[in-house]
Design an enzyme around this catalytic site. Sequence first.
Site, PDB file in Angstrom:
ATOM      1  N   ASP A   8       9.769  -7.751 -22.638  1.00  0.00           N
ATOM      2  CA  ASP A   8      10.829  -7.157 -23.462  1.00  0.00           C
ATOM      3  C   ASP A   8      10.234  -6.370 -24.633  1.00  0.00           C
ATOM      4  O   ASP A   8       9.077  -6.572 -25.026  1.00  0.00           O
ATOM      5  CB  ASP A   8      11.719  -8.256 -24.064  1.00  0.00           C
ATOM      6  CG  ASP A   8      12.534  -9.015 -23.034  1.00  0.00           C
ATOM      7  OD1 ASP A   8      12.349  -8.787 -21.833  1.00  0.00           O
ATOM      8  OD2 ASP A   8      13.351  -9.859 -23.455  1.00  0.00           O
ATOM      9  N   HIS A  59      17.196  -3.522 -22.125  1.00  0.00           N
ATOM     10  CA  HIS A  59      17.235  -4.520 -23.203  1.00  0.00           C
ATOM     11  C   HIS A  59      18.299  -4.075 -24.215  1.00  0.00           C
ATOM     12  O   HIS A  59      19.173  -4.851 -24.574  1.00  0.00           O
ATOM     13  CB  HIS A  59      15.849  -4.634 -23.851  1.00  0.00           C
ATOM     14  CG  HIS A  59      15.635  -5.875 -24.649  1.00  0.00           C
ATOM     15  ND1 HIS A  59      16.220  -7.077 -24.369  1.00  0.00           N
ATOM     16  CD2 HIS A  59      14.870  -6.100 -25.764  1.00  0.00           C
ATOM     17  CE1 HIS A  59      15.836  -7.983 -25.261  1.00  0.00           C
ATOM     18  NE2 HIS A  59      15.024  -7.421 -26.124  1.00  0.00           N
ATOM     19  N   HIS A  63      17.842  -2.921 -31.086  1.00  0.00           N
ATOM     20  CA  HIS A  63      17.730  -4.350 -30.763  1.00  0.00           C
ATOM     21  C   HIS A  63      18.818  -5.104 -31.512  1.00  0.00           C
ATOM     22  O   HIS A  63      18.557  -5.755 -32.524  1.00  0.00           O
ATOM     23  CB  HIS A  63      16.319  -4.834 -31.157  1.00  0.00           C
ATOM     24  CG  HIS A  63      15.890  -6.098 -30.482  1.00  0.00           C
ATOM     25  ND1 HIS A  63      16.317  -7.331 -30.881  1.00  0.00           N
ATOM     26  CD2 HIS A  63      15.067  -6.316 -29.426  1.00  0.00           C
ATOM     27  CE1 HIS A  63      15.760  -8.254 -30.112  1.00  0.00           C
ATOM     28  NE2 HIS A  63      15.000  -7.656 -29.220  1.00  0.00           N
ATOM     29  N   HIS A 152       6.549 -10.334 -24.020  1.00  0.00           N
ATOM     30  CA  HIS A 152       6.873  -9.092 -24.726  1.00  0.00           C
ATOM     31  C   HIS A 152       5.685  -8.126 -24.690  1.00  0.00           C
ATOM     32  O   HIS A 152       4.566  -8.520 -25.011  1.00  0.00           O
ATOM     33  CB  HIS A 152       7.243  -9.394 -26.183  1.00  0.00           C
ATOM     34  CG  HIS A 152       8.443 -10.274 -26.334  1.00  0.00           C
ATOM     35  ND1 HIS A 152       8.383 -11.640 -26.161  1.00  0.00           N
ATOM     36  CD2 HIS A 152       9.745  -9.987 -26.609  1.00  0.00           C
ATOM     37  CE1 HIS A 152       9.601 -12.154 -26.336  1.00  0.00           C
ATOM     38  NE2 HIS A 152      10.443 -11.173 -26.604  1.00  0.00           N
TER      39      HIS A 152
HETATM   40 ZN   LIG Z   1      13.871  -8.383 -27.608  1.00  0.00          ZN
END
Ligand SMILES: [Zn+2]
Length: 196
Positions: A8, A59, A63, A152
């Site tokens: 991510d 995603h 964010h 990530h």
């Molecule tokens: Zn994230």
Amino acid sequence: MPVSLTFDDGPEPRWTAAVLDALGEAGARATFFVLAAKAAREPALVARALAEGHEVGLHGDRHLRHTEHDRATIEADTDAALRRLDVLGVQPTLWRLPWGRAAVWTPDVARERGLRIVGWDADTHDWRGDAAAAMLDAVAADLRDGCIVLAHDGLGPGATRDGCGETVALVGALARLAAERGLGCVPVGENDAVPA
Ligand SMILES: [Zn+2]
């Protein structure tokens, strides 16, 4: 008998390229849940991931935590992300929510856009900056058929590390441990052991 490694918060030039290198060396394919605002700045990395057999999922654009914004804001963010990804030739079907947090209306937002929300079974907590060996120990017990591993390839808003080098180091070790258990590494969308 596969597991799925997921990454991510990218793409980021240095770290996504290094994760792709590590996946290639390990013979593993993965899913990248990208932030579309970053992806739009790194079209070559997105193209490389696709060309090397990886999957690109959504995603977000920014964010955003769904529980801290209204539905219209998240819909606008999601649609902006889908437009940016479409320009890159990506029409995602999978969605990893920022922080994994859904609002009550998030499933409807997903359904209306043909997106399937994907969580995880094993969390590397790599954003904390743990060493690769410690992360491998932490997820080893959960690494079984159908397991989705969260990591990530970018530095998200909560990251308390200054790079993703330990995640890069973890990729090969995870793929080797999976192979010892008779498990391949395939993208979530190709993992028949993950409930749809
Ligand atoms: Zn994230």
